[in-house]
Motif scaffolding. Structure first.
Motif, PDB file in Angstrom:
ATOM      1  N   UNK A 415      31.155  32.996  59.340  1.00  0.00           N
ATOM      2  CA  UNK A 415      31.848  33.248  58.009  1.00  0.00           C
ATOM      3  C   UNK A 415      32.966  33.969  58.117  1.00  0.00           C
ATOM      4  N   UNK A 416      33.816  33.829  56.989  1.00  0.00           N
ATOM      5  CA  UNK A 416      35.035  34.652  57.033  1.00  0.00           C
ATOM      6  C   UNK A 416      35.120  34.834  55.429  1.00  0.00           C
ATOM      7  N   UNK A 417      35.642  36.072  54.960  1.00  0.00           N
ATOM      8  CA  UNK A 417      36.055  36.343  53.451  1.00  0.00           C
ATOM      9  C   UNK A 417      37.397  36.838  53.665  1.00  0.00           C
ATOM     10  N   UNK A 418      38.074  36.730  52.302  1.00  0.00           N
ATOM     11  CA  UNK A 418      39.078  37.184  51.975  1.00  0.00           C
ATOM     12  C   UNK A 418      39.244  37.830  50.724  1.00  0.00           C
ATOM     13  N   UNK A 419      39.602  38.911  50.752  1.00  0.00           N
ATOM     14  CA  UNK A 419      40.010  39.772  49.114  1.00  0.00           C
ATOM     15  C   UNK A 419      41.020  40.342  48.949  1.00  0.00           C
ATOM     16  N   UNK A 420      41.672  39.953  47.758  1.00  0.00           N
ATOM     17  CA  UNK A 420      42.839  40.452  47.382  1.00  0.00           C
ATOM     18  C   UNK A 420      42.551  41.092  45.934  1.00  0.00           C
ATOM     19  N   UNK A 421      42.593  42.416  45.914  1.00  0.00           N
ATOM     20  CA  UNK A 421      42.114  43.367  44.768  1.00  0.00           C
ATOM     21  C   UNK A 421      43.124  44.008  44.306  1.00  0.00           C
ATOM     22  N   UNK A 422      43.161  44.281  42.847  1.00  0.00           N
ATOM     23  CA  UNK A 422      44.131  45.333  42.330  1.00  0.00           C
ATOM     24  C   UNK A 422      43.460  45.807  40.921  1.00  0.00           C
ATOM     25  N   UNK A 423      43.827  47.105  40.684  1.00  0.00           N
ATOM     26  CA  UNK A 423      43.431  47.680  39.468  1.00  0.00           C
ATOM     27  C   UNK A 423      44.379  48.581  38.891  1.00  0.00           C
ATOM     28  N   UNK A 424      44.729  48.460  37.813  1.00  0.00           N
ATOM     29  CA  UNK A 424      45.737  49.168  36.937  1.00  0.00           C
ATOM     30  C   UNK A 424      45.004  49.851  35.877  1.00  0.00           C
ATOM     31  N   UNK A 452      42.943  47.043  33.855  1.00  0.00           N
ATOM     32  CA  UNK A 452      43.328  45.876  34.036  1.00  0.00           C
ATOM     33  C   UNK A 452      43.118  45.683  35.653  1.00  0.00           C
ATOM     34  N   UNK A 453      42.168  44.582  35.806  1.00  0.00           N
ATOM     35  CA  UNK A 453      41.641  44.464  37.049  1.00  0.00           C
ATOM     36  C   UNK A 453      41.603  42.811  37.569  1.00  0.00           C
ATOM     37  N   UNK A 454      42.055  42.623  38.806  1.00  0.00           N
ATOM     38  CA  UNK A 454      41.964  41.455  39.527  1.00  0.00           C
ATOM     39  C   UNK A 454      41.166  41.393  40.699  1.00  0.00           C
ATOM     40  N   UNK A 455      40.451  40.357  40.901  1.00  0.00           N
ATOM     41  CA  UNK A 455      39.587  40.417  42.596  1.00  0.00           C
ATOM     42  C   UNK A 455      39.704  38.857  42.714  1.00  0.00           C
ATOM     43  N   UNK A 475      36.021  32.545  44.194  1.00  0.00           N
ATOM     44  CA  UNK A 475      36.437  32.607  42.814  1.00  0.00           C
ATOM     45  C   UNK A 475      37.492  33.670  42.556  1.00  0.00           C
ATOM     46  N   UNK A 476      37.919  33.723  41.455  1.00  0.00           N
ATOM     47  CA  UNK A 476      39.178  35.000  41.102  1.00  0.00           C
ATOM     48  C   UNK A 476      38.400  35.500  39.850  1.00  0.00           C
ATOM     49  N   UNK A 477      38.063  36.742  40.023  1.00  0.00           N
ATOM     50  CA  UNK A 477      37.620  37.316  38.535  1.00  0.00           C
ATOM     51  C   UNK A 477      38.612  38.411  38.032  1.00  0.00           C
ATOM     52  N   UNK A 478      38.848  38.296  36.731  1.00  0.00           N
ATOM     53  CA  UNK A 478      39.871  38.994  35.988  1.00  0.00           C
ATOM     54  C   UNK A 478      38.991  40.004  34.945  1.00  0.00           C
ATOM     55  N   UNK A 479      39.335  40.963  35.108  1.00  0.00           N
ATOM     56  CA  UNK A 479      38.790  42.122  34.197  1.00  0.00           C
ATOM     57  C   UNK A 479      39.739  43.123  33.529  1.00  0.00           C
ATOM     58  N   UNK A 480      39.756  42.920  31.893  1.00  0.00           N
ATOM     59  CA  UNK A 480      40.379  43.645  31.231  1.00  0.00           C
ATOM     60  C   UNK A 480      39.691  44.528  30.097  1.00  0.00           C
ATOM     61  N   UNK A 512      36.253  39.462  30.675  1.00  0.00           N
ATOM     62  CA  UNK A 512      35.949  38.909  31.896  1.00  0.00           C
ATOM     63  C   UNK A 512      36.378  37.593  31.993  1.00  0.00           C
ATOM     64  N   UNK A 513      36.648  37.270  33.038  1.00  0.00           N
ATOM     65  CA  UNK A 513      37.274  35.665  33.220  1.00  0.00           C
ATOM     66  C   UNK A 513      37.047  35.365  34.669  1.00  0.00           C
ATOM     67  N   UNK A 514      36.275  34.347  35.028  1.00  0.00           N
ATOM     68  CA  UNK A 514      36.108  33.576  36.314  1.00  0.00           C
ATOM     69  C   UNK A 514      37.175  32.410  36.232  1.00  0.00           C
ATOM     70  N   UNK A 515      38.125  32.391  36.953  1.00  0.00           N
ATOM     71  CA  UNK A 515      39.521  31.475  36.580  1.00  0.00           C
ATOM     72  C   UNK A 515      38.845  30.344  37.188  1.00  0.00           C
ATOM     73  N   UNK A 516      38.128  30.165  38.322  1.00  0.00           N
ATOM     74  CA  UNK A 516      37.812  29.030  39.033  1.00  0.00           C
ATOM     75  C   UNK A 516      37.110  28.099  38.176  1.00  0.00           C
ATOM     76  N   UNK A 517      36.059  28.732  37.631  1.00  0.00           N
ATOM     77  CA  UNK A 517      35.024  27.986  36.607  1.00  0.00           C
ATOM     78  C   UNK A 517      35.371  28.054  35.170  1.00  0.00           C
ATOM     79  N   UNK A 518      36.317  29.096  34.742  1.00  0.00           N
ATOM     80  CA  UNK A 518      36.523  29.171  33.183  1.00  0.00           C
ATOM     81  C   UNK A 518      35.677  29.843  32.637  1.00  0.00           C
ATOM     82  N   UNK A 519      34.737  30.638  33.397  1.00  0.00           N
ATOM     83  CA  UNK A 519      33.434  31.295  32.642  1.00  0.00           C
ATOM     84  C   UNK A 519      34.110  32.633  32.032  1.00  0.00           C
ATOM     85  N   UNK A 520      33.929  32.632  30.953  1.00  0.00           N
ATOM     86  CA  UNK A 520      34.579  33.877  30.084  1.00  0.00           C
ATOM     87  C   UNK A 520      33.646  34.800  29.308  1.00  0.00           C
TER      88      UNK A 520
END
Length: 788
Positions: A415-424, A452-455, A475-480, A512-520
């Motif tokens: 397996x491989x994983x990739x994470x692109x995370x930021x927090x303001x 404001x967070x994105x993962x 998925x892409x997780x957005x947190x505000x 919070x929002x999972x942009x891939x599945x649009x779960x909010x």
């Protein structure tokens, strides 16, 4: 008549001339040196005393070169010079012209001077306030050239380890303020606190149960360091180097320059450290009696660099502007190995494979802080404070997991994983304090916080030599989150009795929002947080305090993020985006007793918590998935005792004991989680001053086991030891420490359910550290602990 008039006018003019001459400002200069070796004596005290009245009219201290300059309008005066460890000197014979150069003045060492000052000087005292205790720093500490850490270590209920970790009533995570506001000088992760010396500190406020003035989010307590206003001159700094095993290497430099109008401070450090952890787990399927057993060593290696710059600008005696910034960069490497074995119902190993992990990450982070403080002329405690804080943290991480069969051929795919995370994060605060009189004080203010967070997280499986995205874990997780708060408190404090009432309102807007599945998930709630404190002073050294506060514990980001960790893909941790905050009502009555050689705090408390967050395990295909859930309520009643005792000057003993009995009530998926239990902890610490300026510290800790909603957590005991050597009157310090001497800090947890059970084990092991610090300026050397 004319003759008499002339004589009168002449007398008036003559007296006026003498008066004008007396009002002429004279400047006195000189250099203070050691009589034996001619070394300059920085920060010696120079006082101008009027001869006729014996009144001290003005004074100053020498700079780092031993030079001084002081002005006076007195006509007939003498100059008195004093310095710790030296005989006082009085200079009487000099020309009373406008500029008086006394040249080189020698002071002779006095072996008995230190003891005389300690006995005759003003001693440090503890003053009881409504919701806090105030430790006033007397000359027994401020005259010794000690640093801020040594001052904190003299405060009742506060303990500072040899490595610089600060705890309050046995709890770490203490918030430290400087003059009532956050400051990079108070950052425990750096060495900047070491640039504050004892003679700069007027008092330290200890707040164990914060009122509505402070954020409703939980805290272990607050230490507020109040600096003397007149201590604005001097250059202080320290240089530290550390090494240890496992790898713990760092260097750090702290500088602090104070002038009449500016205070400049900077800190920078760099280092490398490794944090190995031995882990073991057993997943038992009780339906078919099969097991998955895993064990291995996980590493977290980090190289880091950080720099802090800041300045306080004293616009005038009533207005101060502070600007500071910090930048840090971390580079992580996590080479870890885990062996996974599969056992059948007869406890026979059917297959096994080695899961090898290679994880790298780059973490930039920065923070900036702007503050404006206005003091009003009618009262130094009449203050308006505005502050704004911004920060950023990023993580660019990639992991690769390689599975190699060692028994059989049943390995899971690579397996491989990739994470692109930021927090303001942004925080804006406005605080206003107005003491209408000595008895009545009003506090009010507001705060606005933005997170404001994105993962963006992706998992890939190797299938037929091709990397295929695992859609169930990608998925892409957005947190505000936005929190707006307002507060007001009013206090009456008499000579013996006082009361303080407060109310804080906070509105939380979370999305919070999972942009891939649009779960909010949207949460918007407003809560009120009252606080009430009262105290009664039995005597100058004994007090009773009663307090009530309502607190909130909002879900942390990683508790909300549904995709968290697959380091061990049979023990997966996930977040819960639907998690709700905990609310707690805290009641506490405390007796505080200060004796000549000892201090004692004893508290009885009751804590009622709703929507308690518990980590719940579910089991599927022998995979243990742990998620945080809100489950019911918790009632906890306990006793806390902590004290400090100095039987003789060279020995200080301190201890913290906490016992709590709790009752849990709750249900989850038709399962009843009602149960009760208790938990206790004990911490004992001894500090011994040995000959030749050696200090020895021994610490023992015990944390008992306790039941959980699905099982139990076992107890453990561990001990630390440290030794410190002071050189050159404390300007250089060498310290060595061993954390967890017996490698006994072992965490074990058990989950017992009808159809499965889970066992988890982890151990950090023994750590050795060695450090050396050198200071220049007023204070003693302070150690840079090598933290990130």
């Amino acid at each position: 008549m004319k003759s008499l008039l002339k004589i009168a006018l002449s007398g008036i003019l003559l007296c006026s001339g003498h008066f004008l001459m007396a009002q002429e400002r004279k400047t006195v200069t000189g250099t203070i040196v050691d009589a034996a070796n001619r070394d300059v004596l920085p920060y010696a005290t120079v006082v101008i005393t009027e001869v006729s009245s014996g009144t001290r009219v003005t004074g100053t201290t020498t700079d780092e070169n031993g030079d001084f300059e002081v002005s006076t309008t007195a006509a007939d005066f003498l100059v008195e010079i004093s310095f710790m460890g030296y005989q006082n000197k009085t200079v009487r014979d000099f020309d009373t012209r406008q500029t008086i150069d006394l040249g080189e003045i020698t002071l002779s060492p006095d072996a008995e001077a230190l003891d005389e000052v300690v006995i005759e000087g003003e001693r440090s005292t503890v003053e009881f306030k409504l919701d806090k205790r105030v430790f006033n720093v007397g000359s027994d500490i401020s005259s010794t050239g000690a640093g801020a850490m040594d001052v904190l270590n003299n405060v009742p209920s506060v303990n500072v380890s040899i490595e610089g970790e600060i705890s309050l009533r046995g709890n770490t995570g203490v918030q430290i303020l400087i003059n009532g506001k956050p400051s990079v000088l108070a950052d425990e992760q750096s060495n900047a606190l070491g640039t504050i010396t004892a003679d700069m500190i007027e008092s330290i406020e200890v707040i164990t149960n914060p009122s509505a003035k402070y954020e409703a989010e939980g805290t272990s307590g607050i230490l507020n360091i109040i600096l003397k206003k007149e201590e604005k001159k001097g250059f202080n700094g320290s240089v530290s180097a550390n090494t240890g095993t496992p790898d713990n290497h760092s260097i750090g430099v702290s500088l602090n320059r104070r002038t009449d109008n500016f205070n400049f401070f900077t800190q920078f450090g760099a280092g490398y450290r490794s944090l190995p952890s031995d882990n073991e787990s057993i997943n038992s399927n009780l339906l078919d009696n099969t097991e998955v057993r895993s064990n291995g060593t996980e590493y977290r290696n980090e190289a880091f660099f950080n720099i802090t710059l800041g300045t306080d600008y004293y616009i005038n005696d009533y207005n101060t502007l502070t600007l500071s910034g910090n930048f840090a960069y971390e580079k992580e490497d996590q080479p870890s190995e885990t062996t996974l074995g599969f056992f059948n119902a007869e406890d026979v190993l059917t297959s096994e494979y080695l899961r090898d992990e290679n994880t790298t990450a780059n973490n930039p982070k920065y923070q900036y802080d702007l503050q404006y403080k206005k003091q009003f002329r009618n009262n130094e405690d009449h203050v308006l404070l505005f502050s704004t804080l911004g920060s950023f943290f990023g993580k660019d991480q990639s992991s690769e997991f390689t599975n190699t069969p060692t028994v059989g051929s049943g390995a899971d795919p690579d397996q491989r994983t990739a994470t692109d995370f930021y927090q303001h994060d942004f925080v804006f605060k406005l605080d206003y304090t107005n003491p209408f009189s000595e008895q009545f004080t009003l506090e009010t203010g507001a705060a606005y916080e933005i997170n404001n967070v994105g993962n963006e997280y992706a998992v890939f499986n190797l299938e037929n030599d091709e990397w295929i995205a695992d859609e169930s874990l990608t998925n892409n997780f957005e947190y505000k989150q936005k929190v707006l708060g307002f507060y007001g408190t009013g206090a009456y404090e008499g000579e013996k009795f006082g009361v303080k009432l407060g109310l804080r309102m906070e509105n939380t807007d979370l999305n919070t929002l999972l942009t891939g599945t649009n779960e909010e998930n949207e949460q918007n709630y407003t809560n009120f947080f009252p606080s009430a404190h009262t105290s009664y002073k039995l005597s100058d050294n004994h007090s009773l305090q009663l307090g009530y506060t309502r607190r909130i514990s909002r879900p942390r980001l990683w508790d909300l993020n549904p995709f968290f960790n697959i380091r061990n893909n049979y023990n997966v941790r996930r977040g819960n985006p639907d998690l709700q905050p905990e609310f707690a009502d805290s009641y506490e009555i405390t007796g505080i007793f200060i004796f000549e050689k000892a201090s004692l705090n004893s508290s009885v408390y009751h804590l009622y918590t709703t929507d308690v967050v518990e980590r719940v395990s579910t089991f599927e295909n022998n995979v243990n998935i742990t998620m945080p859930m809100n489950i019911g309520t918790n009632r906890k009643t306990g006793l806390e005792i902590n004290g400090k005792y100095t039987p003789v000057r060279i020995i200080t003993l301190s201890g913290d004991f906490n016992y709590g009995f709790f009752q849990r009530e709750g249900n989850y998926e038709e399962q009843n989680f009602d149960f009760s239990g208790d938990q206790w902890s004990l911490r004992l610490n001894s500090k011994i001053k040995l000959p030749a300026d050696f200090d020895l510290e021994l610490t023992g800790n015990y944390e008992s086991g306790y039941p959980t909603v699905q099982g139990e957590v076992s107890g453990f005991a561990f001990a630390d030891v440290g030794i410190r050597k002071r050189l050159w009157n404390g300007k250089t310090i060498v310290n060595m420490g061993v954390r967890d001497i017996f490698a006994s800090r072992i965490r074990e947890s058990y989950v017992y359910q009808e159809d499965f059970s889970v066992y988890d084990f982890s151990k950090r092991g023994r750590f050795f550290t060695l450090g050396i610090s050198y200071s220049f300026g007023k204070g003693e050397a302070m150690t840079y602990s090598g933290r990130r």
